[in-house]
Design an enzyme around this catalytic site. Structure first.
Site, mmCIF file in Angstrom:
data_model
loop_
_atom_site.group_PDB
_atom_site.id
_atom_site.type_symbol
_atom_site.label_atom_id
_atom_site.label_comp_id
_atom_site.label_asym_id
_atom_site.label_seq_id
_atom_site.Cartn_x
_atom_site.Cartn_y
_atom_site.Cartn_z
ATOM 1 N N GLU A 1 4.307 7.180 -3.543
ATOM 2 C CA GLU A 1 3.938 8.022 -2.391
ATOM 3 C C GLU A 1 4.612 9.392 -2.450
ATOM 4 O O GLU A 1 4.675 10.107 -1.451
ATOM 5 C CB GLU A 1 4.289 7.315 -1.064
ATOM 6 C CG GLU A 1 3.713 5.926 -0.884
ATOM 7 C CD GLU A 1 2.180 5.849 -0.861
ATOM 8 O OE1 GLU A 1 1.531 6.906 -0.960
ATOM 9 O OE2 GLU A 1 1.664 4.723 -0.775
ATOM 10 N N HIS B 1 8.853 5.952 5.043
ATOM 11 C CA HIS B 1 7.643 5.125 5.109
ATOM 12 C C HIS B 1 8.040 3.657 5.074
ATOM 13 O O HIS B 1 8.847 3.248 4.236
ATOM 14 C CB HIS B 1 6.733 5.451 3.915
ATOM 15 C CG HIS B 1 5.607 4.475 3.736
ATOM 16 N ND1 HIS B 1 4.679 4.204 4.722
ATOM 17 C CD2 HIS B 1 5.249 3.703 2.670
ATOM 18 C CE1 HIS B 1 3.809 3.317 4.271
ATOM 19 N NE2 HIS B 1 4.144 2.992 3.031
ATOM 20 N N HIS C 1 6.616 -0.654 6.465
ATOM 21 C CA HIS C 1 5.496 -1.527 6.827
ATOM 22 C C HIS C 1 5.894 -2.368 8.042
ATOM 23 O O HIS C 1 6.141 -3.570 7.907
ATOM 24 C CB HIS C 1 5.136 -2.432 5.639
ATOM 25 C CG HIS C 1 4.691 -1.705 4.405
ATOM 26 N ND1 HIS C 1 4.515 -2.331 3.186
ATOM 27 C CD2 HIS C 1 4.360 -0.400 4.206
ATOM 28 C CE1 HIS C 1 4.095 -1.447 2.276
ATOM 29 N NE2 HIS C 1 4.010 -0.270 2.868
ATOM 30 N N GLU D 1 11.222 5.137 27.365
ATOM 31 C CA GLU D 1 11.924 5.905 26.337
ATOM 32 C C GLU D 1 10.955 6.594 25.354
ATOM 33 O O GLU D 1 11.286 7.629 24.778
ATOM 34 C CB GLU D 1 12.813 4.919 25.569
ATOM 35 C CG GLU D 1 13.768 5.540 24.614
ATOM 36 C CD GLU D 1 14.439 4.490 23.736
ATOM 37 O OE1 GLU D 1 13.835 3.446 23.463
ATOM 38 O OE2 GLU D 1 15.569 4.756 23.312
ATOM 39 N N HIS E 1 -1.774 -0.522 6.990
ATOM 40 C CA HIS E 1 -0.811 -0.333 5.908
ATOM 41 C C HIS E 1 0.623 -0.156 6.441
ATOM 42 O O HIS E 1 1.499 -0.951 6.128
ATOM 43 C CB HIS E 1 -1.222 0.874 5.050
ATOM 44 C CG HIS E 1 -0.298 1.141 3.905
ATOM 45 N ND1 HIS E 1 -0.727 1.595 2.682
ATOM 46 C CD2 HIS E 1 1.054 1.048 3.781
ATOM 47 C CE1 HIS E 1 0.295 1.724 1.856
ATOM 48 N NE2 HIS E 1 1.395 1.409 2.509
HETATM 49 P P1 13P Z 1 6.420 2.385 -4.068
HETATM 50 O O1 13P Z 1 7.096 1.130 -4.558
HETATM 51 O O2 13P Z 1 5.716 3.122 -5.173
HETATM 52 O O3 13P Z 1 7.376 3.247 -3.297
HETATM 53 O O4 13P Z 1 5.257 1.949 -3.066
HETATM 54 C C1 13P Z 1 5.531 1.179 -1.936
HETATM 55 C C2 13P Z 1 4.589 1.444 -0.827
HETATM 56 O O5 13P Z 1 4.884 1.114 0.302
HETATM 57 C C3 13P Z 1 3.293 2.120 -1.114
HETATM 58 O O6 13P Z 1 2.694 2.562 0.054
HETATM 59 ZN ZN ZN Z 2 3.357 1.447 1.850
#
Ligand code: 13P
Ligand code: ZN
Length: 285
Positions: free
Chosen positions: A116, A139, A141, A169, A210
């Site tokens: 990313e 980033h 999940h 909040e 995602h």
């Molecule tokens: P990477 O391992 O390349 O950082 O990818 C993980 C991810 O969350 C892709 O969206």
């Molecule tokens: Zn990801």
């Protein structure tokens, strides 16, 4: 100073560990980047090596030319960042055009920065333009935010408003709201462009089905933002598990009361009048 002894790497890897401990980083899920300050580069430069090949970033970020970044490695696990930073993350510098990078420290057993990287750098470019002090992009999940992308309209106003209502909040922490990006192929320039567009005005972007991106001036602020959104999303998931409508909630006028005491200006686009008590109602205007 050695990179491994720096407060920067301690703070960076602590955030990776904190995210793993929250359950936001299954396997190699998620990534983190940090735009280094000049004084941090100066203090660590003796520990860098400038022999590695220049590689294509996969996008252009001319406003970040010659700058240095700490980034997690692609395919690497957040749970391993704190115990072995040298194998799992790297410091890169960009070339004078902002189209290539060189690894100057880390990933000692080989590898490349996160897949990313285009999104991280495109975000960091617009964020630097917005506010020179914003240097962290994260980033992950988070399960509840992701779950909501299956049941809420993928609409910035609705998504933000429903999250806002789950905790007083929320609008204090992110008064500019959340941007929602429909499913797009990850790891490329297109999703990077869409995310950077959100980051022109907002600190938080959701990638439908995602994960999420947050930014901030330091690790605490950035982690805290992700934590706040995910907590509110968890409350909403609980509410929606019970019912599709609310008996009680926070009203637009109550949200407006927060502006003055908290020194914020909640974007009025999120304070629309509801016609029903249905969760996920799309406003008419
Ligand atoms: P990477 O391992 O390349 O950082 O990818 C993980 C991810 O969350 C892709 O969206
Ligand atoms: Zn990801």
């Amino acid at each position: 100073m050695k990179v491994l002894d720096s407060e920067l790497i301690k703070g960076f890897t602590r955030m990776c560990q904190d995210g793993f401990d929250q359950g936001w980083h299954e396997r190699n899920g998620g990534n983190l980047s940090y735009r280094m300050k000049d004084e941090e580069v100066a203090g660590l430069k003796d520990d860098f090596s400038f022999d590695a090949e220049w590689q294509e970033i996969g996008t252009e970020v001319p406003e970040l030319h010659d700058l240095y970044f700490v980034v997690t490695g692609s395919g690497r696990y957040m749970r391993n960042m704190q115990t072995d930073p040298a194998s799992n993350l790297c410091i890169i510098r960009l070339d004078s055009t902002g189209t290539k990078y060189q690894i100057v420290w880390g990933l000692v057993n080989g590898g490349r920065p996160t897949s990313e990287l285009p999104t991280h750098l495109m975000n960091l470019q617009v964020l630097k333009r917005r506010d020179e002090d914003i240097r962290v992009v994260y980033h992950c999940h988070p399960a509840n935010v992701i779950a909501l992308t299956y049941v809420l309209p993928l609409n910035d106003r609705v998504f933000t408003r429903e999250i806002f209502e789950m905790a007083t909040e929320c609008p204090v922490v992110f008064p500019k709201g959340i941007g929602v990006i429909p499913w797009l192929l990850c790891g490329g320039k297109l999703i990077g462009e869409a995310t950077a567009k959100v980051m022109e005005t907002k600190d938080f972007a959701v990638w439908a089905h995602h994960g999420a991106f947050a930014c901030g001036t330091d690790f605490d602020i950035t982690f805290g933002l992700m934590h706040t959104v995910e907590k509110a999303a968890e409350v909403l998931v609980k509410v929606m598990s019970i019912t599709d409508r609310k008996l009680n909630t926070i009203t637009p006028d109550q949200f407006r009361e927060l502006n003055k005491p908290f020194g914020i200006e909640i974007d009025e686009q999120f304070l629309y009048e509801r016609k029903t008590d249905l969760i996920g109602e799309i406003p008419e205007d």
